[in-house]
Scaffold this motif. Structure first.
Motif, PDB file in Angstrom:
ATOM      1  N   HIS A   1      -9.874 -56.867 -28.157  1.00 59.42           N
ATOM      2  CA  HIS A   1      -8.924 -57.083 -26.938  1.00 59.42           C
ATOM      3  C   HIS A   1      -9.222 -56.304 -25.652  1.00 59.42           C
ATOM      4  N   PHE A   2      -9.456 -55.098 -25.615  1.00 65.93           N
ATOM      5  CA  PHE A   2      -9.876 -54.235 -24.904  1.00 65.93           C
ATOM      6  C   PHE A   2     -11.058 -54.679 -23.954  1.00 65.93           C
ATOM      7  N   ASN A   3     -12.440 -55.030 -24.748  1.00 62.94           N
ATOM      8  CA  ASN A   3     -13.596 -55.498 -24.256  1.00 62.94           C
ATOM      9  C   ASN A   3     -13.202 -56.679 -23.490  1.00 62.94           C
ATOM     10  N   LEU A   4     -12.202 -57.642 -23.924  1.00 67.93           N
ATOM     11  CA  LEU A   4     -11.785 -59.086 -23.070  1.00 67.93           C
ATOM     12  C   LEU A   4     -10.872 -58.679 -21.964  1.00 67.93           C
ATOM     13  N   PHE A   5     -10.510 -57.590 -21.490  1.00 66.37           N
ATOM     14  CA  PHE A   5      -9.600 -57.121 -20.719  1.00 66.37           C
ATOM     15  C   PHE A   5      -8.268 -57.477 -20.971  1.00 66.37           C
ATOM     16  N   SER A   6      -7.894 -57.828 -22.286  1.00 64.14           N
ATOM     17  CA  SER A   6      -6.626 -57.929 -22.805  1.00 64.14           C
ATOM     18  C   SER A   6      -5.633 -56.841 -23.275  1.00 64.14           C
ATOM     19  N   TYR A   7      -5.426 -55.931 -22.313  1.00 65.53           N
ATOM     20  CA  TYR A   7      -4.960 -54.483 -22.392  1.00 65.53           C
ATOM     21  C   TYR A   7      -3.806 -54.500 -23.145  1.00 65.53           C
ATOM     22  N   GLU A   8      -2.719 -55.519 -22.978  1.00 61.25           N
ATOM     23  CA  GLU A   8      -1.507 -55.602 -23.548  1.00 61.25           C
ATOM     24  C   GLU A   8      -1.569 -55.614 -25.008  1.00 61.25           C
ATOM     25  N   ALA A   9      -2.371 -56.787 -25.416  1.00 65.77           N
ATOM     26  CA  ALA A   9      -2.549 -56.955 -26.723  1.00 65.77           C
ATOM     27  C   ALA A   9      -3.578 -55.989 -27.656  1.00 65.77           C
ATOM     28  N   CYS A  10      -4.245 -55.284 -26.561  1.00 73.06           N
ATOM     29  CA  CYS A  10      -4.805 -53.896 -27.163  1.00 73.06           C
ATOM     30  C   CYS A  10      -4.055 -52.871 -27.520  1.00 73.06           C
ATOM     31  N   VAL A  11      -2.846 -52.803 -26.791  1.00 71.86           N
ATOM     32  CA  VAL A  11      -1.897 -51.600 -26.990  1.00 71.86           C
ATOM     33  C   VAL A  11      -1.155 -51.990 -28.168  1.00 71.86           C
ATOM     34  N   VAL A  12      -0.848 -53.200 -28.600  1.00 70.92           N
ATOM     35  CA  VAL A  12      -0.052 -53.670 -29.629  1.00 70.92           C
ATOM     36  C   VAL A  12      -0.911 -53.347 -30.757  1.00 70.92           C
ATOM     37  N   ASP A  13      -2.125 -53.738 -30.954  1.00 67.30           N
ATOM     38  CA  ASP A  13      -2.917 -53.507 -32.241  1.00 67.30           C
ATOM     39  C   ASP A  13      -3.128 -52.018 -32.386  1.00 67.30           C
ATOM     40  N   CYS A  14      -3.407 -51.298 -31.218  1.00 69.61           N
ATOM     41  CA  CYS A  14      -3.636 -49.990 -31.376  1.00 69.61           C
ATOM     42  C   CYS A  14      -2.313 -49.285 -32.057  1.00 69.61           C
ATOM     43  N   GLN A  15      -1.128 -49.617 -31.504  1.00 67.56           N
ATOM     44  CA  GLN A  15       0.254 -49.205 -32.202  1.00 67.56           C
ATOM     45  C   GLN A  15       0.319 -49.504 -33.455  1.00 67.56           C
ATOM     46  N   ALA A  16      -0.085 -50.790 -33.828  1.00 76.38           N
ATOM     47  CA  ALA A  16      -0.172 -51.011 -35.353  1.00 76.38           C
ATOM     48  C   ALA A  16      -0.926 -50.148 -36.086  1.00 76.38           C
ATOM     49  N   ALA A  17      -2.292 -49.917 -35.534  1.00 74.50           N
ATOM     50  CA  ALA A  17      -3.297 -49.139 -36.460  1.00 74.50           C
ATOM     51  C   ALA A  17      -2.564 -47.625 -36.507  1.00 74.50           C
ATOM     52  N   VAL A  18      -2.095 -47.185 -35.536  1.00 71.01           N
ATOM     53  CA  VAL A  18      -1.668 -45.967 -35.628  1.00 71.01           C
ATOM     54  C   VAL A  18      -0.224 -45.696 -36.386  1.00 71.01           C
ATOM     55  N   SER A  19       0.488 -46.847 -36.613  1.00 71.45           N
ATOM     56  CA  SER A  19       1.592 -46.719 -37.466  1.00 71.45           C
ATOM     57  C   SER A  19       1.092 -46.914 -38.788  1.00 71.45           C
ATOM     58  N   ILE A  20      -0.160 -47.321 -39.122  1.00 72.26           N
ATOM     59  CA  ILE A  20      -0.553 -47.440 -40.588  1.00 72.26           C
ATOM     60  C   ILE A  20      -1.422 -46.238 -40.984  1.00 72.26           C
ATOM     61  N   VAL A  21      -2.302 -45.682 -39.954  1.00 66.86           N
ATOM     62  CA  VAL A  21      -2.702 -44.227 -40.204  1.00 66.86           C
ATOM     63  C   VAL A  21      -2.621 -43.636 -39.021  1.00 66.86           C
ATOM     64  N   THR A  22      -1.473 -42.573 -39.135  1.00 69.58           N
ATOM     65  CA  THR A  22      -1.165 -42.057 -38.028  1.00 69.58           C
ATOM     66  C   THR A  22      -1.890 -40.982 -37.145  1.00 69.58           C
ATOM     67  N   ASN A  23      -3.011 -40.477 -37.932  1.00 68.88           N
ATOM     68  CA  ASN A  23      -4.068 -39.698 -37.215  1.00 68.88           C
ATOM     69  C   ASN A  23      -5.394 -40.289 -37.084  1.00 68.88           C
ATOM     70  N   TYR A  24      -5.151 -41.617 -36.730  1.00 62.03           N
ATOM     71  CA  TYR A  24      -6.409 -42.470 -36.398  1.00 62.03           C
ATOM     72  C   TYR A  24      -6.912 -42.224 -34.923  1.00 62.03           C
ATOM     73  N   THR A  25      -7.673 -41.284 -34.764  1.00 63.40           N
ATOM     74  CA  THR A  25      -8.110 -40.781 -33.426  1.00 63.40           C
ATOM     75  C   THR A  25      -8.412 -41.790 -32.388  1.00 63.40           C
ATOM     76  N   LYS A  26      -9.446 -42.696 -33.273  1.00 63.43           N
ATOM     77  CA  LYS A  26     -10.031 -43.728 -32.066  1.00 63.43           C
ATOM     78  C   LYS A  26      -8.811 -44.836 -31.625  1.00 63.43           C
ATOM     79  N   ALA A  27      -7.881 -45.118 -32.387  1.00 67.44           N
ATOM     80  CA  ALA A  27      -6.855 -45.871 -31.849  1.00 67.44           C
ATOM     81  C   ALA A  27      -5.939 -45.386 -30.952  1.00 67.44           C
ATOM     82  N   TRP A  28      -5.751 -43.842 -31.357  1.00 65.99           N
ATOM     83  CA  TRP A  28      -4.811 -43.046 -30.190  1.00 65.99           C
ATOM     84  C   TRP A  28      -5.574 -43.169 -28.981  1.00 65.99           C
TER      85      TRP A  28
END
Length: 115
Positions: A18-45
């Motif tokens: 999503h980020f590479n396609l400039f869909s930043y809103e969707a990127c934020v949503v998916d990153c939030q989902a990733a860090v809610s699953i793995v809280t210390n996932y640095t790359k997602a933060w």
């Protein structure tokens, strides 16, 4: 569990697409989902913060930086904390010089996030 880690990585990979396609809103949503699953996932933060910064106007970047800094997990390792400080230094430099975020942080999701 291992299954959760894989799910978190998959969400991060989709967020990066999503980020590479400039869909930043969707990127934020998916990153939030990733860090809610793995809280210390640095790359997602980091990717979440980058996407939020791309969505923001120049004046709001300092506020977003403070918010992002206050929300990092307490179980970040020393290496992760060092990378976070390097990342925030780039943001501060960008704010001070009005340089577009993609220029310093790398639009492809690399740079400070590369292992």
């Amino acid at each position: 569990s291992e299954r959760s880690v894989v799910r978190g990585k998959l969400m991060h990979n989709r967020a990066l697409a999503h980020f590479n396609l400039f869909s930043y809103e969707a990127c934020v949503v998916d990153c939030q989902a990733a860090v809610s699953i793995v809280t210390n996932y640095t790359k997602a933060w980091f990717l979440r913060a980058k996407a939020l910064l791309h969505l923001s106007v120049q004046e709001n970047r300092a506020v977003l930086l403070q918010t992002a800094t206050n929300s990092i997990p307490v179980d970040f390792s020393q290496g992760q904390i060092l990378k976070w400080h390097q990342f925030t230094d780039c943001i501060v430099q960008s704010i001070e010089s009005s340089t577009p975020m993609g220029t310093k942080l790398g639009a492809g999701g690399k740079g400070l996030l590369a292992d």
